[in-house]
Design a protein around this motif. Structure first.
Motif, PDB file in Angstrom:
ATOM      1  N   LEU A  79     -42.514 -49.870   2.358  1.00 53.15           N
ATOM      2  CA  LEU A  79     -43.049 -48.543   2.026  1.00 53.15           C
ATOM      3  C   LEU A  79     -44.515 -48.423   2.440  1.00 53.15           C
ATOM      4  O   LEU A  79     -44.949 -47.384   2.935  1.00 53.15           O
ATOM      5  CB  LEU A  79     -42.893 -48.271   0.532  1.00 53.15           C
ATOM      6  N   LYS A  80     -45.273 -49.509   2.245  1.00 51.49           N
ATOM      7  CA  LYS A  80     -46.673 -49.515   2.657  1.00 51.49           C
ATOM      8  C   LYS A  80     -46.796 -49.373   4.174  1.00 51.49           C
ATOM      9  O   LYS A  80     -47.584 -48.564   4.674  1.00 51.49           O
ATOM     10  CB  LYS A  80     -47.354 -50.821   2.228  1.00 51.49           C
ATOM     11  N   ASN A  81     -46.005 -50.156   4.897  1.00 52.04           N
ATOM     12  CA  ASN A  81     -46.104 -50.169   6.358  1.00 52.04           C
ATOM     13  C   ASN A  81     -45.561 -48.901   6.998  1.00 52.04           C
ATOM     14  O   ASN A  81     -46.143 -48.370   7.943  1.00 52.04           O
ATOM     15  CB  ASN A  81     -45.361 -51.385   6.921  1.00 52.04           C
ATOM     16  N   ASP A  82     -44.413 -48.420   6.492  1.00 52.38           N
ATOM     17  CA  ASP A  82     -43.739 -47.282   7.130  1.00 52.38           C
ATOM     18  C   ASP A  82     -44.320 -45.932   6.704  1.00 52.38           C
ATOM     19  O   ASP A  82     -44.327 -44.989   7.488  1.00 52.38           O
ATOM     20  CB  ASP A  82     -42.236 -47.295   6.811  1.00 52.38           C
ATOM     21  N   GLN A  83     -44.758 -45.840   5.451  1.00 49.92           N
ATOM     22  CA  GLN A  83     -45.188 -44.533   4.931  1.00 49.92           C
ATOM     23  C   GLN A  83     -46.651 -44.514   4.499  1.00 49.92           C
ATOM     24  O   GLN A  83     -47.129 -43.504   4.005  1.00 49.92           O
ATOM     25  CB  GLN A  83     -44.309 -44.144   3.738  1.00 49.92           C
ATOM     26  N   ASN A  84     -47.337 -45.649   4.685  1.00 45.52           N
ATOM     27  CA  ASN A  84     -48.719 -45.759   4.211  1.00 45.52           C
ATOM     28  C   ASN A  84     -48.790 -45.439   2.718  1.00 45.52           C
ATOM     29  O   ASN A  84     -49.733 -44.801   2.245  1.00 45.52           O
ATOM     30  CB  ASN A  84     -49.626 -44.824   5.016  1.00 45.52           C
TER      31      ASN A  84
END
Length: 480
Positions: A125-130
Protein backbone atom coordinates in the motif's frame (compact mmCIF):
# COMPACT_ATOMS: atom_id res chain seq x y z
CA UNK A 1 6.22 -23.07 -7.57
CA UNK A 2 3.13 -24.55 -5.96
CA UNK A 3 1.70 -26.01 -9.17
CA UNK A 4 4.83 -27.86 -10.28
CA UNK A 5 3.24 -31.33 -10.28
CA UNK A 6 -0.09 -30.19 -11.71
CA UNK A 7 1.63 -28.10 -14.38
CA UNK A 8 3.76 -31.05 -15.48
CA UNK A 9 0.77 -33.43 -15.64
CA UNK A 10 -1.44 -31.02 -17.59
CA UNK A 11 1.36 -30.05 -19.97
CA UNK A 12 2.09 -33.72 -20.71
CA UNK A 13 -1.62 -34.34 -21.32
CA UNK A 14 -1.90 -31.41 -23.72
CA UNK A 15 1.33 -32.34 -25.51
CA UNK A 16 -0.02 -35.88 -26.08
CA UNK A 17 -3.23 -34.39 -27.46
CA UNK A 18 -1.39 -32.03 -29.82
CA UNK A 19 0.60 -34.90 -31.33
CA UNK A 20 -2.58 -36.47 -32.72
CA UNK A 21 -3.40 -35.53 -36.34
CA UNK A 22 -7.09 -35.43 -35.44
CA UNK A 23 -8.95 -35.70 -32.13
CA UNK A 24 -11.57 -38.43 -31.76
CA UNK A 25 -14.20 -38.94 -29.06
CA UNK A 26 -11.93 -41.61 -27.53
CA UNK A 27 -9.01 -39.13 -27.45
CA UNK A 28 -11.24 -36.60 -25.71
CA UNK A 29 -12.29 -39.20 -23.12
CA UNK A 30 -8.66 -40.05 -22.42
CA UNK A 31 -7.75 -36.36 -22.10
CA UNK A 32 -10.62 -35.72 -19.68
CA UNK A 33 -9.57 -38.70 -17.56
CA UNK A 34 -5.96 -37.45 -17.41
CA UNK A 35 -7.11 -33.94 -16.46
CA UNK A 36 -9.38 -35.30 -13.73
CA UNK A 37 -6.56 -37.40 -12.25
CA UNK A 38 -4.11 -34.46 -12.44
CA UNK A 39 -6.50 -32.17 -10.56
CA UNK A 40 -7.34 -34.78 -7.91
CA UNK A 41 -3.65 -35.51 -7.33
CA UNK A 42 -3.10 -31.76 -6.92
CA UNK A 43 -5.60 -31.89 -4.03
CA UNK A 44 -8.35 -29.96 -5.80
CA UNK A 45 -11.76 -30.38 -4.18
CA UNK A 46 -13.58 -33.42 -5.65
CA UNK A 47 -16.81 -31.55 -6.48
CA UNK A 48 -14.82 -28.74 -8.10
CA UNK A 49 -12.98 -31.31 -10.26
CA UNK A 50 -16.24 -32.99 -11.25
CA UNK A 51 -17.83 -29.68 -12.30
CA UNK A 52 -14.68 -28.55 -14.12
CA UNK A 53 -14.31 -31.73 -16.18
CA UNK A 54 -18.02 -31.72 -17.02
CA UNK A 55 -17.82 -28.12 -18.25
CA UNK A 56 -14.70 -28.72 -20.36
CA UNK A 57 -16.20 -31.88 -21.87
CA UNK A 58 -19.47 -30.11 -22.73
CA UNK A 59 -17.64 -27.32 -24.53
CA UNK A 60 -15.06 -29.58 -26.21
CA UNK A 61 -17.45 -32.32 -27.36
CA UNK A 62 -19.16 -30.11 -29.91
CA UNK A 63 -18.73 -31.05 -33.57
CA UNK A 64 -17.33 -27.58 -34.29
CA UNK A 65 -14.40 -28.35 -31.96
CA UNK A 66 -13.57 -31.99 -32.74
CA UNK A 67 -14.12 -31.61 -36.48
CA UNK A 68 -12.85 -28.05 -36.70
CA UNK A 69 -9.43 -26.70 -37.59
CA UNK A 70 -6.75 -27.65 -35.03
CA UNK A 71 -9.08 -29.20 -32.40
CA UNK A 72 -6.21 -29.81 -29.94
CA UNK A 73 -5.48 -26.09 -29.79
CA UNK A 74 -9.15 -25.32 -29.23
CA UNK A 75 -9.34 -27.82 -26.36
CA UNK A 76 -6.27 -26.25 -24.73
CA UNK A 77 -7.98 -22.87 -25.06
CA UNK A 78 -11.14 -24.25 -23.41
CA UNK A 79 -9.14 -25.78 -20.53
CA UNK A 80 -7.34 -22.44 -20.05
CA UNK A 81 -10.63 -20.51 -19.97
CA UNK A 82 -12.29 -22.94 -17.55
CA UNK A 83 -9.26 -22.92 -15.22
CA UNK A 84 -9.45 -19.13 -15.20
CA UNK A 85 -13.18 -19.23 -14.47
CA UNK A 86 -12.63 -21.73 -11.63
CA UNK A 87 -10.19 -19.34 -9.95
CA UNK A 88 -12.36 -16.26 -10.40
CA UNK A 89 -11.87 -14.94 -13.98
CA UNK A 90 -10.21 -11.63 -13.03
CA UNK A 91 -8.22 -9.93 -10.27
CA UNK A 92 -10.30 -8.32 -7.50
CA UNK A 93 -9.16 -5.03 -5.94
CA UNK A 94 -9.18 -4.22 -2.25
CA UNK A 95 -12.41 -2.64 -1.03
CA UNK A 96 -11.73 0.99 -0.22
CA UNK A 97 -13.68 3.25 2.12
CA UNK A 98 -15.00 6.59 0.83
CA UNK A 99 -13.54 8.24 3.92
CA UNK A 100 -10.28 7.43 5.70
CA UNK A 101 -9.23 5.15 7.15
CA UNK A 102 -9.97 2.04 5.12
CA UNK A 103 -10.12 -0.74 7.72
CA UNK A 104 -8.62 -4.15 6.91
CA UNK A 105 -9.10 -7.00 9.36
CA UNK A 106 -6.65 -9.90 9.02
CA UNK A 107 -7.89 -13.33 10.13
CA UNK A 108 -6.53 -16.86 10.00
CA UNK A 109 -5.16 -19.81 11.94
CA UNK A 110 -1.82 -19.76 13.73
CA UNK A 111 1.13 -20.42 11.47
CA UNK A 112 -0.54 -19.27 8.25
CA UNK A 113 1.68 -16.18 8.09
CA UNK A 114 -0.92 -13.61 9.11
CA UNK A 115 1.41 -11.08 10.75
CA UNK A 116 4.02 -11.26 7.99
CA UNK A 117 1.28 -10.90 5.37
CA UNK A 118 -0.06 -7.84 7.20
CA UNK A 119 3.42 -6.33 6.86
CA UNK A 120 3.68 -7.22 3.18
CA UNK A 121 0.26 -5.68 2.51
CA UNK A 122 1.19 -2.47 4.36
CA UNK A 123 4.39 -2.17 2.32
CA UNK A 124 2.47 -2.76 -0.91
CA UNK A 125 0.00 0.00 0.00
CA UNK A 126 2.89 2.35 0.78
CA UNK A 127 4.69 1.60 -2.48
CA UNK A 128 1.68 1.44 -4.82
CA UNK A 129 -0.52 4.18 -3.36
CA UNK A 130 1.91 6.27 -1.31
CA UNK A 131 -0.46 5.43 1.59
CA UNK A 132 0.08 5.91 5.34
CA UNK A 133 -1.04 2.64 6.95
CA UNK A 134 -1.12 1.83 10.67
CA UNK A 135 -1.23 -1.54 12.47
CA UNK A 136 -3.39 -2.42 15.44
CA UNK A 137 -1.93 -5.26 17.53
CA UNK A 138 -5.04 -7.23 18.59
CA UNK A 139 -3.38 -10.61 19.13
CA UNK A 140 -2.82 -10.73 22.91
CA UNK A 141 -2.59 -14.52 23.24
CA UNK A 142 0.26 -15.83 21.13
CA UNK A 143 3.65 -15.42 22.84
CA UNK A 144 5.63 -12.53 21.31
CA UNK A 145 2.87 -11.78 18.74
CA UNK A 146 3.07 -8.04 19.48
CA UNK A 147 6.88 -8.12 19.36
CA UNK A 148 6.75 -9.83 15.97
CA UNK A 149 4.33 -7.23 14.60
CA UNK A 150 6.51 -4.39 15.90
CA UNK A 151 9.60 -5.91 14.27
CA UNK A 152 7.76 -6.26 10.95
CA UNK A 153 6.41 -2.71 11.27
CA UNK A 154 9.84 -1.27 12.06
CA UNK A 155 11.36 -2.92 8.99
CA UNK A 156 8.88 -1.11 6.71
CA UNK A 157 8.50 2.08 8.80
CA UNK A 158 4.81 1.71 9.71
CA UNK A 159 3.43 2.67 13.17
CA UNK A 160 1.84 0.12 15.52
CA UNK A 161 -0.90 0.81 18.05
CA UNK A 162 -0.75 -1.60 21.00
CA UNK A 163 -1.87 -1.70 24.63
CA UNK A 164 -0.01 -4.83 25.70
CA UNK A 165 -1.54 -8.21 26.52
CA UNK A 166 -3.76 -7.29 29.49
CA UNK A 167 -6.40 -5.28 27.62
CA UNK A 168 -9.40 -6.78 25.80
CA UNK A 169 -8.74 -6.95 22.01
CA UNK A 170 -12.02 -5.17 21.23
CA UNK A 171 -10.96 -2.23 23.41
CA UNK A 172 -7.52 -2.19 21.76
CA UNK A 173 -9.18 -1.96 18.36
CA UNK A 174 -11.55 0.80 19.53
CA UNK A 175 -8.73 3.00 20.82
CA UNK A 176 -6.52 2.17 17.84
CA UNK A 177 -9.18 3.31 15.37
CA UNK A 178 -9.58 6.59 17.29
CA UNK A 179 -5.84 7.21 17.01
CA UNK A 180 -5.82 6.34 13.28
CA UNK A 181 -8.59 8.86 12.63
CA UNK A 182 -6.76 11.53 14.64
CA UNK A 183 -3.55 10.84 12.71
CA UNK A 184 -5.36 10.67 9.33
CA UNK A 185 -3.95 7.25 8.42
CA UNK A 186 -5.22 6.01 5.04
CA UNK A 187 -5.38 2.37 6.11
CA UNK A 188 -5.69 0.49 9.38
CA UNK A 189 -4.60 -3.15 9.39
CA UNK A 190 -5.87 -5.12 12.38
CA UNK A 191 -3.69 -8.11 13.27
CA UNK A 192 -6.11 -10.44 15.08
CA UNK A 193 -5.46 -13.59 17.08
CA UNK A 194 -5.36 -17.05 15.55
CA UNK A 195 -5.77 -20.54 16.91
CA UNK A 196 -4.47 -23.94 15.90
CA UNK A 197 -8.02 -24.70 14.78
CA UNK A 198 -11.36 -22.91 14.53
CA UNK A 199 -13.14 -22.64 17.89
CA UNK A 200 -16.10 -20.71 19.32
CA UNK A 201 -14.01 -18.45 21.56
CA UNK A 202 -11.88 -17.28 18.63
CA UNK A 203 -14.89 -16.71 16.40
CA UNK A 204 -16.81 -14.80 19.08
CA UNK A 205 -13.84 -12.46 19.56
CA UNK A 206 -13.42 -11.91 15.82
CA UNK A 207 -17.17 -11.31 15.45
CA UNK A 208 -17.02 -8.67 18.22
CA UNK A 209 -14.06 -6.93 16.54
CA UNK A 210 -15.93 -7.00 13.23
CA UNK A 211 -19.05 -5.49 14.87
CA UNK A 212 -17.04 -2.64 16.40
CA UNK A 213 -14.66 -1.90 13.51
CA UNK A 214 -17.08 -2.50 10.60
CA UNK A 215 -14.09 -3.36 8.37
CA UNK A 216 -14.07 -2.68 4.63
CA UNK A 217 -12.05 -5.88 4.15
CA UNK A 218 -11.85 -9.12 6.10
CA UNK A 219 -8.89 -10.92 4.57
CA UNK A 220 -8.42 -14.56 5.50
CA UNK A 221 -4.79 -15.65 5.38
CA UNK A 222 -4.50 -19.29 4.35
CA UNK A 223 -1.43 -21.51 4.11
CA UNK A 224 -1.43 -23.08 0.62
CA UNK A 225 0.70 -25.96 1.88
CA UNK A 226 -2.18 -27.31 3.99
CA UNK A 227 -4.05 -28.48 0.87
CA UNK A 228 -7.71 -29.36 1.45
CA UNK A 229 -7.44 -28.10 5.05
CA UNK A 230 -7.00 -24.64 3.54
CA UNK A 231 -10.38 -24.96 1.83
CA UNK A 232 -12.05 -26.21 5.02
CA UNK A 233 -10.51 -23.31 6.97
CA UNK A 234 -11.75 -20.82 4.39
CA UNK A 235 -15.22 -22.31 4.53
CA UNK A 236 -15.28 -22.19 8.36
CA UNK A 237 -14.17 -18.56 8.59
CA UNK A 238 -16.48 -17.53 5.77
CA UNK A 239 -19.51 -19.13 7.47
CA UNK A 240 -18.78 -17.24 10.71
CA UNK A 241 -17.39 -13.90 9.48
CA UNK A 242 -18.47 -13.53 5.84
CA UNK A 243 -14.92 -12.81 4.68
CA UNK A 244 -14.34 -10.50 1.71
CA UNK A 245 -11.25 -12.19 0.30
CA UNK A 246 -8.39 -14.64 0.75
CA UNK A 247 -4.61 -14.23 0.84
CA UNK A 248 -2.82 -17.45 -0.07
CA UNK A 249 0.63 -17.75 1.53
CA UNK A 250 3.59 -20.07 0.87
CA UNK A 251 2.60 -20.52 -2.76
CA UNK A 252 6.31 -20.97 -3.47
CA UNK A 253 6.45 -23.99 -1.15
CA UNK A 254 6.31 -27.70 -1.83
CA UNK A 255 2.55 -27.92 -2.23
CA UNK A 256 0.24 -29.48 -4.78
CA UNK A 257 -1.65 -26.21 -5.33
CA UNK A 258 -5.19 -27.57 -5.11
CA UNK A 259 -6.18 -25.08 -2.42
CA UNK A 260 -5.72 -22.15 -4.80
CA UNK A 261 -7.88 -23.81 -7.43
CA UNK A 262 -10.62 -24.80 -4.97
CA UNK A 263 -11.11 -21.86 -2.60
CA UNK A 264 -12.93 -19.54 -4.98
CA UNK A 265 -15.19 -22.30 -6.30
CA UNK A 266 -16.08 -23.58 -2.80
CA UNK A 267 -16.49 -20.28 -0.89
CA UNK A 268 -17.42 -17.89 -3.67
CA UNK A 269 -14.85 -15.44 -2.23
CA UNK A 270 -11.94 -14.20 -4.33
CA UNK A 271 -8.26 -14.83 -3.76
CA UNK A 272 -6.95 -11.25 -3.69
CA UNK A 273 -3.24 -11.74 -3.02
CA UNK A 274 -0.64 -14.49 -3.02
CA UNK A 275 2.60 -14.63 -1.04
CA UNK A 276 5.44 -16.25 -2.96
CA UNK A 277 8.58 -15.63 -0.91
CA UNK A 278 10.02 -14.50 2.40
CA UNK A 279 10.90 -10.90 1.47
CA UNK A 280 8.54 -8.11 2.51
CA UNK A 281 7.81 -7.20 -1.11
CA UNK A 282 6.88 -10.80 -2.02
CA UNK A 283 3.12 -10.20 -2.18
CA UNK A 284 1.39 -10.19 -5.56
CA UNK A 285 -2.12 -9.45 -6.75
CA UNK A 286 -3.76 -12.74 -7.74
CA UNK A 287 -4.65 -12.82 -11.45
CA UNK A 288 -6.66 -16.00 -12.26
CA UNK A 289 -6.02 -15.72 -16.00
CA UNK A 290 -2.26 -15.40 -15.54
CA UNK A 291 -2.16 -18.28 -13.06
CA UNK A 292 -4.12 -20.49 -15.47
CA UNK A 293 -1.65 -19.66 -18.25
CA UNK A 294 1.29 -20.53 -16.01
CA UNK A 295 -0.29 -23.84 -14.96
CA UNK A 296 -0.68 -24.79 -18.62
CA UNK A 297 2.88 -23.72 -19.42
CA UNK A 298 1.75 -20.78 -21.53
CA UNK A 299 3.87 -18.27 -19.61
CA UNK A 300 2.91 -15.06 -17.82
CA UNK A 301 4.34 -12.12 -19.72
CA UNK A 302 2.14 -9.51 -18.00
CA UNK A 303 3.54 -10.37 -14.56
CA UNK A 304 7.05 -10.44 -16.01
CA UNK A 305 6.54 -6.96 -17.48
CA UNK A 306 5.23 -5.65 -14.16
CA UNK A 307 8.21 -7.14 -12.30
CA UNK A 308 10.58 -5.53 -14.79
CA UNK A 309 8.85 -2.15 -14.50
CA UNK A 310 9.05 -2.34 -10.71
CA UNK A 311 12.64 -3.53 -10.40
CA UNK A 312 14.40 -2.00 -13.40
CA UNK A 313 15.84 1.50 -13.51
CA UNK A 314 14.12 3.03 -16.56
CA UNK A 315 16.91 5.52 -17.28
CA UNK A 316 19.52 2.76 -17.10
CA UNK A 317 17.34 0.52 -19.28
CA UNK A 318 17.11 3.26 -21.94
CA UNK A 319 20.89 3.63 -21.97
CA UNK A 320 21.21 -0.15 -22.38
CA UNK A 321 18.83 -0.09 -25.38
CA UNK A 322 20.92 2.65 -27.00
CA UNK A 323 24.07 0.61 -26.45
CA UNK A 324 22.43 -2.42 -28.04
CA UNK A 325 21.50 -0.37 -31.10
CA UNK A 326 25.04 0.93 -31.37
CA UNK A 327 26.42 -2.58 -30.76
CA UNK A 328 28.50 -1.22 -27.87
CA UNK A 329 26.95 -3.39 -25.12
CA UNK A 330 29.87 -4.62 -23.00
CA UNK A 331 30.55 -6.67 -19.87
CA UNK A 332 30.02 -3.64 -17.59
CA UNK A 333 26.47 -3.35 -18.95
CA UNK A 334 26.13 -7.13 -18.65
CA UNK A 335 26.91 -6.96 -14.91
CA UNK A 336 24.33 -4.18 -14.42
CA UNK A 337 21.69 -6.22 -16.24
CA UNK A 338 22.46 -9.34 -14.19
CA UNK A 339 22.04 -7.41 -10.94
CA UNK A 340 18.68 -6.02 -12.05
CA UNK A 341 17.44 -9.40 -13.27
CA UNK A 342 18.40 -11.01 -9.94
CA UNK A 343 16.12 -8.52 -8.16
CA UNK A 344 13.17 -10.03 -10.04
CA UNK A 345 13.64 -13.49 -8.54
CA UNK A 346 15.16 -16.79 -9.61
CA UNK A 347 16.14 -17.22 -13.26
CA UNK A 348 14.08 -20.41 -13.45
CA UNK A 349 10.88 -18.61 -12.38
CA UNK A 350 11.53 -15.75 -14.81
CA UNK A 351 12.08 -18.15 -17.72
CA UNK A 352 8.81 -19.94 -16.94
CA UNK A 353 6.92 -16.67 -17.37
CA UNK A 354 8.05 -16.44 -20.99
CA UNK A 355 5.55 -18.14 -23.34
CA UNK A 356 6.97 -21.35 -24.72
CA UNK A 357 9.83 -21.61 -22.24
CA UNK A 358 7.87 -23.58 -19.62
CA UNK A 359 7.39 -26.30 -22.27
CA UNK A 360 10.89 -26.00 -23.66
CA UNK A 361 12.78 -29.33 -23.23
CA UNK A 362 16.08 -27.44 -22.91
CA UNK A 363 14.72 -25.56 -19.88
CA UNK A 364 13.27 -28.69 -18.31
CA UNK A 365 16.63 -30.43 -18.51
CA UNK A 366 18.60 -27.40 -17.40
CA UNK A 367 19.33 -27.05 -13.72
CA UNK A 368 19.34 -23.26 -13.29
CA UNK A 369 21.49 -22.90 -10.19
CA UNK A 370 21.76 -19.42 -8.58
CA UNK A 371 25.46 -20.21 -8.05
CA UNK A 372 25.92 -20.15 -11.84
CA UNK A 373 25.11 -16.42 -11.81
CA UNK A 374 27.78 -15.86 -9.15
CA UNK A 375 30.32 -17.86 -11.19
CA UNK A 376 29.61 -15.66 -14.22
CA UNK A 377 30.08 -12.55 -12.07
CA UNK A 378 33.39 -13.92 -10.76
CA UNK A 379 34.64 -14.36 -14.36
CA UNK A 380 33.63 -10.79 -15.29
CA UNK A 381 35.21 -9.37 -12.10
CA UNK A 382 38.47 -11.09 -13.13
CA UNK A 383 38.58 -9.03 -16.33
CA UNK A 384 40.63 -5.85 -16.76
CA UNK A 385 38.75 -2.61 -17.59
CA UNK A 386 39.91 -2.98 -21.21
CA UNK A 387 38.55 -6.55 -21.45
CA UNK A 388 35.18 -5.55 -20.02
CA UNK A 389 34.82 -2.67 -22.46
CA UNK A 390 36.18 -4.56 -25.47
CA UNK A 391 35.37 -8.31 -25.25
CA UNK A 392 36.98 -8.89 -28.67
CA UNK A 393 40.47 -8.77 -27.05
CA UNK A 394 39.74 -11.94 -25.03
CA UNK A 395 42.20 -14.30 -26.71
CA UNK A 396 43.00 -17.83 -25.40
CA UNK A 397 45.78 -16.69 -23.01
CA UNK A 398 43.54 -14.02 -21.47
CA UNK A 399 40.76 -16.57 -21.08
CA UNK A 400 43.11 -18.91 -19.22
CA UNK A 401 43.99 -16.03 -16.88
CA UNK A 402 40.27 -15.33 -16.28
CA UNK A 403 39.66 -19.00 -15.48
CA UNK A 404 42.47 -18.98 -12.91
CA UNK A 405 41.28 -15.68 -11.40
CA UNK A 406 37.67 -16.86 -11.04
CA UNK A 407 38.56 -20.40 -10.03
CA UNK A 408 36.50 -21.83 -12.89
CA UNK A 409 37.44 -24.19 -15.79
CA UNK A 410 38.53 -22.58 -19.08
CA UNK A 411 35.66 -24.36 -20.86
CA UNK A 412 33.21 -22.48 -18.61
CA UNK A 413 34.84 -19.14 -19.47
CA UNK A 414 34.62 -19.97 -23.19
CA UNK A 415 30.96 -20.95 -22.85
CA UNK A 416 30.10 -17.76 -20.98
CA UNK A 417 31.79 -15.54 -23.58
CA UNK A 418 30.04 -17.42 -26.39
CA UNK A 419 26.66 -16.97 -24.66
CA UNK A 420 27.39 -13.28 -24.12
CA UNK A 421 28.10 -12.81 -27.84
CA UNK A 422 24.93 -14.69 -28.82
CA UNK A 423 22.86 -12.63 -26.38
CA UNK A 424 24.43 -9.41 -27.65
CA UNK A 425 23.53 -10.34 -31.23
CA UNK A 426 19.94 -11.24 -30.29
CA UNK A 427 19.48 -8.06 -28.23
CA UNK A 428 20.70 -5.94 -31.12
CA UNK A 429 18.12 -7.56 -33.43
CA UNK A 430 15.30 -6.99 -30.92
CA UNK A 431 16.33 -3.37 -30.24
CA UNK A 432 16.34 -2.70 -34.00
CA UNK A 433 12.77 -3.98 -34.28
CA UNK A 434 13.53 -7.42 -35.70
CA UNK A 435 11.15 -9.53 -33.58
CA UNK A 436 10.85 -12.50 -35.94
CA UNK A 437 12.97 -14.77 -33.75
CA UNK A 438 10.99 -13.90 -30.63
CA UNK A 439 7.68 -14.30 -32.46
CA UNK A 440 8.74 -17.74 -33.69
CA UNK A 441 9.65 -18.74 -30.15
CA UNK A 442 6.34 -17.51 -28.75
CA UNK A 443 4.25 -18.89 -31.56
CA UNK A 444 5.98 -22.21 -32.11
CA UNK A 445 6.22 -23.34 -28.50
CA UNK A 446 2.88 -22.25 -27.17
CA UNK A 447 0.39 -25.02 -26.40
CA UNK A 448 -1.48 -25.99 -29.52
CA UNK A 449 1.02 -24.43 -31.93
CA UNK A 450 0.09 -21.12 -30.50
CA UNK A 451 -0.29 -18.50 -33.23
CA UNK A 452 -3.76 -17.40 -32.10
CA UNK A 453 -2.99 -17.72 -28.39
CA UNK A 454 0.36 -15.96 -28.63
CA UNK A 455 -1.22 -13.21 -30.74
CA UNK A 456 -3.79 -12.70 -28.01
CA UNK A 457 -1.03 -12.67 -25.38
CA UNK A 458 0.90 -10.04 -27.35
CA UNK A 459 -2.20 -7.83 -27.61
CA UNK A 460 -2.81 -8.15 -23.86
CA UNK A 461 0.84 -7.32 -23.21
CA UNK A 462 0.59 -4.22 -25.38
CA UNK A 463 -2.58 -3.04 -23.65
CA UNK A 464 -1.08 -3.63 -20.21
CA UNK A 465 2.12 -1.76 -21.06
CA UNK A 466 0.11 1.26 -22.26
CA UNK A 467 -2.03 1.13 -19.14
CA UNK A 468 1.03 0.96 -16.88
CA UNK A 469 2.63 3.87 -18.72
CA UNK A 470 -0.49 6.01 -18.22
CA UNK A 471 -0.50 5.13 -14.49
CA UNK A 472 3.14 6.17 -14.13
CA UNK A 473 2.53 9.45 -15.97
CA UNK A 474 -0.51 10.16 -13.77
CA UNK A 475 1.46 9.38 -10.59
CA UNK A 476 4.38 11.60 -11.67
CA UNK A 477 1.95 14.43 -12.50
CA UNK A 478 0.42 14.19 -9.00
CA UNK A 479 3.87 14.33 -7.39
CA UNK A 480 4.74 17.47 -9.38
Amino acid sequence: MAFEGLTQRLQDTMAKLRRKPKVTEADLNETMRDIRLALLEADVNFKVVKDFVKQVRTRAAGAEVLKGLNPAQQIVKIVNEELTKMMGEEAVDLNKSEKIPTIIMMAGLQGAGKTTTAGKLALKLKNDQNARPMFIAADIYRPAAIDQLEQVAESIDVPVFQLGTDVDPVEIVRQGLEQARDQHNDYVIIDTAGRLQIDEKLMDELANIKKLADPDEILLVVDAMTGQNAVETAQGFNDKLDITGVVLTKLDGDTRGGAALSIRAVTGKPIKFVGQGEKMDDLDVFHPDRMASRILGMGDMLTLIEKAQKDFDEEQAQKTVEKMRENSFDFNDFLDQMSQVQKMGSMEDIMKMIPGMANNPALKNANIDPKDMEHIKAIVYSMTPEERENPDVLNPSRRRRLAAGAGRPVVEVNRMIKQFNQMKKMMKQVSNGNMSGMENLMGGNMPGGGSKLSGLAMKRMSRQMKKNKKKRMKKNKKRR
